[in-house]
Scaffold this motif. Structure first.
Motif, mmCIF file in Angstrom:
data_model
loop_
_atom_site.group_PDB
_atom_site.id
_atom_site.type_symbol
_atom_site.label_atom_id
_atom_site.label_comp_id
_atom_site.label_asym_id
_atom_site.label_seq_id
_atom_site.Cartn_x
_atom_site.Cartn_y
_atom_site.Cartn_z
ATOM 1 N N TYR A 131 7.392 -4.401 6.939
ATOM 2 C CA TYR A 131 6.322 -4.769 6.003
ATOM 3 C C TYR A 131 4.950 -4.688 6.683
ATOM 4 O O TYR A 131 4.001 -4.132 6.139
ATOM 5 C CB TYR A 131 6.565 -6.179 5.476
ATOM 6 C CG TYR A 131 5.429 -6.674 4.602
ATOM 7 C CD1 TYR A 131 5.332 -6.266 3.283
ATOM 8 C CD2 TYR A 131 4.446 -7.515 5.122
ATOM 9 C CE1 TYR A 131 4.285 -6.699 2.489
ATOM 10 C CE2 TYR A 131 3.407 -7.950 4.329
ATOM 11 C CZ TYR A 131 3.326 -7.542 3.009
ATOM 12 O OH TYR A 131 2.291 -7.963 2.240
ATOM 13 N N ALA A 135 1.946 -2.248 5.734
ATOM 14 C CA ALA A 135 0.692 -2.851 5.277
ATOM 15 C C ALA A 135 -0.491 -2.421 6.138
ATOM 16 O O ALA A 135 -1.603 -2.269 5.646
ATOM 17 C CB ALA A 135 0.817 -4.366 5.286
ATOM 18 N N LEU A 350 4.945 -11.535 -0.331
ATOM 19 C CA LEU A 350 4.790 -11.093 -1.704
ATOM 20 C C LEU A 350 4.954 -12.223 -2.700
ATOM 21 O O LEU A 350 4.825 -12.018 -3.902
ATOM 22 C CB LEU A 350 5.831 -10.002 -2.011
ATOM 23 C CG LEU A 350 5.675 -8.720 -1.191
ATOM 24 C CD1 LEU A 350 6.846 -7.798 -1.447
ATOM 25 C CD2 LEU A 350 4.378 -8.020 -1.507
ATOM 26 N N ASP A 353 2.272 -12.953 -5.355
ATOM 27 C CA ASP A 353 2.169 -12.092 -6.511
ATOM 28 C C ASP A 353 3.274 -12.349 -7.526
ATOM 29 O O ASP A 353 3.197 -11.887 -8.654
ATOM 30 C CB ASP A 353 2.226 -10.606 -6.079
ATOM 31 C CG ASP A 353 1.034 -10.252 -5.213
ATOM 32 O OD1 ASP A 353 1.242 -9.506 -4.250
ATOM 33 O OD2 ASP A 353 -0.078 -10.718 -5.493
ATOM 34 N N LEU A 410 1.116 4.992 -0.852
ATOM 35 C CA LEU A 410 0.406 4.119 -1.787
ATOM 36 C C LEU A 410 1.135 4.047 -3.120
ATOM 37 O O LEU A 410 1.290 2.976 -3.713
ATOM 38 C CB LEU A 410 -1.022 4.627 -1.995
ATOM 39 C CG LEU A 410 -1.998 4.418 -0.833
ATOM 40 C CD1 LEU A 410 -3.245 5.270 -1.027
ATOM 41 C CD2 LEU A 410 -2.379 2.945 -0.698
ATOM 42 N N GLY A 413 4.127 1.841 -2.928
ATOM 43 C CA GLY A 413 3.913 0.432 -2.632
ATOM 44 C C GLY A 413 4.101 0.076 -1.181
ATOM 45 O O GLY A 413 4.085 -1.104 -0.833
ATOM 46 N N ARG A 416 -0.979 -0.821 0.800
ATOM 47 C CA ARG A 416 -1.809 -1.444 -0.233
ATOM 48 C C ARG A 416 -3.231 -0.926 -0.111
ATOM 49 O O ARG A 416 -3.808 -0.930 0.985
ATOM 50 C CB ARG A 416 -1.789 -2.962 -0.087
ATOM 51 C CG ARG A 416 -0.425 -3.546 -0.324
ATOM 52 C CD ARG A 416 -0.511 -4.943 -0.836
ATOM 53 N NE ARG A 416 0.798 -5.490 -1.086
ATOM 54 C CZ ARG A 416 0.988 -6.726 -1.507
ATOM 55 N NH1 ARG A 416 -0.039 -7.532 -1.691
ATOM 56 N NH2 ARG A 416 2.214 -7.162 -1.725
ATOM 57 N N GLN A 421 -6.279 0.104 -7.594
ATOM 58 C CA GLN A 421 -4.997 -0.430 -8.038
ATOM 59 C C GLN A 421 -4.018 0.707 -8.275
ATOM 60 O O GLN A 421 -4.400 1.797 -8.732
ATOM 61 C CB GLN A 421 -5.190 -1.244 -9.332
ATOM 62 C CG GLN A 421 -4.027 -2.145 -9.696
ATOM 63 C CD GLN A 421 -4.338 -2.985 -10.921
ATOM 64 O OE1 GLN A 421 -5.067 -2.563 -11.817
ATOM 65 N NE2 GLN A 421 -3.781 -4.197 -10.981
ATOM 66 N N PRO A 428 1.416 -3.468 -11.763
ATOM 67 C CA PRO A 428 0.902 -3.257 -10.404
ATOM 68 C C PRO A 428 2.035 -3.208 -9.386
ATOM 69 O O PRO A 428 2.915 -4.079 -9.383
ATOM 70 C CB PRO A 428 -0.013 -4.467 -10.171
ATOM 71 C CG PRO A 428 -0.392 -4.939 -11.541
ATOM 72 C CD PRO A 428 0.796 -4.652 -12.412
ATOM 73 N N ALA A 430 1.835 -3.854 -6.362
ATOM 74 C CA ALA A 430 1.725 -4.999 -5.458
ATOM 75 C C ALA A 430 2.484 -6.207 -5.960
ATOM 76 O O ALA A 430 2.801 -7.111 -5.184
ATOM 77 C CB ALA A 430 0.250 -5.365 -5.262
ATOM 78 N N SER A 431 2.776 -6.252 -7.286
ATOM 79 C CA SER A 431 3.494 -7.401 -7.832
ATOM 80 C C SER A 431 4.992 -7.226 -7.798
ATOM 81 O O SER A 431 5.725 -8.129 -8.197
ATOM 82 C CB SER A 431 3.048 -7.655 -9.279
ATOM 83 O OG SER A 431 3.512 -6.622 -10.131
ATOM 84 N N SER A 433 8.656 -6.439 -5.799
ATOM 85 C CA SER A 433 9.289 -6.592 -4.493
ATOM 86 C C SER A 433 10.791 -6.514 -4.673
ATOM 87 O O SER A 433 11.319 -6.648 -5.780
ATOM 88 C CB SER A 433 8.913 -7.931 -3.842
ATOM 89 O OG SER A 433 9.385 -9.007 -4.629
#
Length: 602
Positions: A131, A135, A350, A353, A410, A413, A416, A421, A428, A430-431, A433
């Motif tokens: 992760y 990131a 996460l 989110d 990107l 995911g 970020r 966005q 999204p 990012a929300s 997982s």
């Protein structure tokens, strides 16, 4: 003077705030470590029940040894009844046999607790590293990951040792105290008071041991890191004539580690003192008090039984506790702090989110996305807006290093954006997982991953429960039927080291084809295949329901795609092949320099 003083004062405040934050972080890490240990201990209640029951059997000699010797002497041999004395000794032998069986079962129970604990830590380390790497966009530090893996093994072994010695101490001491009390209650203070004093001394030394053990682990890591760096750069060091300077720098790390190790060894004296007070002083006190005890009615059997309790059970149990907790317990705490302080696990990172709403379809949308590998770095992707509708087939082309793989990461995911966005199916990225993210998209990188296991396990990793007919259909579509037959079928074991890069890519492509994800991202995932095999695989994904994005290795991928995204470092343009030929000088140049390998007979 005023400005200087104000600066110092502000610096002092900042230092205090930083120290407070660091202490709060340490407290949070320790609380998390305690929760992790507690969850590991209570995860399987049945194992705890077995551990308790077999610990009773293992501790049987701790209670029976003194009783058996006392009764064998007083009621047997001293009373002229040797058969009674032998019977008591026989009972003690049976207790030792039960203890031997119990010891084996205790080890199995402890293993059932600590092995899942080890797996949890390994998942935490590997997932957290992946992760943080995704990131930050940096390559993973394999040396740091190896050191954390060593910390995981250290934590597992230390946890097992702490469970073993703590359990043994509690059961043995309970058996000793109950046994001494049943022999003669006047003897109990002679054993209990020194034991309490020894435990108090030992407890008082634990914080200092923890601090030194933490410093030692950090010093060991520093030495390992400096030595590894020196070895990697040995040729450059020699070429620059910097041998003395590098040797001095590495020597300082070695000296620092040696000094901490010496300080920790000196603290061993505190452990020995607590063992002497709690384990050996009771023997001396019983011997000194023997005349008074005899006047109060103590027999030779009572004195001998008490000394047996202390020498055979209490002192070894206390020694095991001092060694086990004083060394392994401190190592466990420090290792857990090191593992947990390396940053949040993906689940925690996460959590803010939330699990999010499941994507509705495979529409991919990038809204003014900007991304750079570091705060001061130039953006690799700048203000990129892109819509890839469900069912579309997009090829991404451009010079090497222009950011094509960054766009794929990107979209998946894994990275970020600094600004903008990324959405899949209106949600999204990012929300998302865990399983929700895996079900939304699949990214196949250039270096395909194949693990040891059966071919079927490798193919259905993202889609468990697939039938053999479904496997046959996917294998035939992607073009790996010949490879599957050569491996030996779906039940045959796969050794990744025996496969070529292209064969590994075929397995990974078929795995992605079988997955439920409707958005497929191929980041040069066919670069090790020949042009014909690449064409077959891409055509299979294009015919599959969903959206396909291909980071092109060969420009034939652009000819097969419905649309092309051209990245030239200044702006990104998207359109059909014909539109890009007309609108993009870079695309025209790339196509002008390229020759169709199939048409040319390559």
């Amino acid at each position: 003077m005023t400005l200087r003083w104000t600066g110092r004062r502000d610096g002092a405040r900042a230092g205090r705030r930083g120290g407070a934050r660091a202490e709060a972080a340490r407290q949070a890490t320790r609380a998390e470590a305690r929760e992790l240990l507690w969850r590991a201990a209570r995860r399987r209640p049945g194992v705890l029940v077995r551990l308790f029951a077999w610990s009773l059997a293992e501790a049987a000699p701790a209670f029976l040894s003194g009783q058996a010797l006392a009764h064998a002497l007083d009621d047997g041999f001293a009373a002229g009844r040797p058969a009674t004395g032998l019977a008591w000794l026989g009972l003690m032998a049976v207790a030792w046999l039960a203890a031997a069986l119990g010891a084996r079962q205790v080890l199995l129970a402890i293993a059932a607790i600590v092995e899942p604990f080890r797996d949890t830590l390994l998942r935490r380390v590997v997932a957290g590293t992946l992760y943080r790497t995704a990131a930050s966009g940096m390559r993973p530090d394999s040396a740091a990951l190896a050191r954390l893996g060593r910390q995981v093994e250290l934590a597992r072994d230390s946890f097992a040792a702490v469970i073993a010695v703590s359990r043994s101490f509690l059961f043995s001491v309970t058996g000793v105290l109950v046994g001494v009390l049943t022999l003669m209650d006047a003897v109990l203070p002679l054993v209990l008071l020194p034991l309490a004093a020894g435990l108090a001394l030992f407890s008082a030394s634990l914080p200092a041991m923890a601090r030194l053990q933490r410093r030692l682990i950090l010093a060991e890591e520093g030495t390992a890191s400096s030595v590894a760096a020196m070895v990697d750069a040995l040729r450059d060091v020699t070429a620059c004539g910097a041998e003395d300077r590098v040797a001095a720098a590495v020597g300082r790390d070695v000296t620092r580690q040696a000094e901490v190790a010496k300080a920790l060894s000196r603290l061993t004296a505190a452990r020995m003192l607590s063992l002497a007070v709690g384990g050996w002083l009771p023997i001396l006190m019983v011997l000194v008090a023997t005349p008074a005890l005899v006047r109060d009615g103590a027999t030779a059997g009572v004195i001998l039984g008490t000394l047996t309790y202390v020498a055979q059970s209490l002192t070894p149990a206390l020694g095991g506790l001092v060694q086990g907790v004083g060394v392994n317990g401190v190592r466990l705490v420090v290792a857990l702090e090191r593992i947990l302080s390396m940053g949040p696990a993906p689940r925690q990172a996460l959590a803010a989110d939330g699990p999010g709403t499941p994507p509705r379809g495979a529409l991919l949308r990038l809204r003014r996305v900007t991304f750079a590998y570091g705060p001061a770095a130039e953006p690799v992707v700048s203000d990129l807006s892109l819509v890839v509708r469900e069912g579309d087939h997009l090829a991404v082309v451009g010079p090497s290093g222009i950011g094509k793989s960054t766009v794929a990461a990107l979209a998946a995911g894994l990275l970020r954006p600094g600004e903008g966005q990324v959405l899949i199916g209106g949600v999204p990225v990012a929300s998302l997982s865990g399983p929700a993210l895996s079900a939304a998209r699949v990214l196949i990188p250039q270096e395909a991953y194949v693990f040891r296991g059966t071919l079927g396990e490798n193919l259905t990793y993202l889609a468990p429960g697939r039938s053999p007919s479904e496997l046959d259909k996917a294998v035939d579509a992607v073009g790996m039927a010949e490879l599957a037959a050569r491996i030996g079928g779906y039940e045959a074991l796969v050794d990744p080291s025996e496969l070529s890069s292209g064969e590994r890519q075929l397995i990974a492509l078929t795995r992605a084809y079988l997955s439920p994800a409707r958005l497929i991202l191929l980041d040069e995932a066919t670069c090790h295949l020949d042009p014909a095999a690449e064409a077959r695989a891409e055509e299979a994904f294009a015919a599959r329901e969903g959206t396909l994005i291909v980071i092109a290795h060969r420009l034939t991928s652009a000819l097969r795609a419905r649309r092309v995204l051209v990245m030239d470092g200044v702006r990104a343009q998207v359109g059909t092949h014909e539109e890009m030929i007309a609108a993009s000088p870079l695309y025209r140049d790339l196509m002008g320099r390229w020759e169709d390998p199939v048409a040319s007979g390559a």
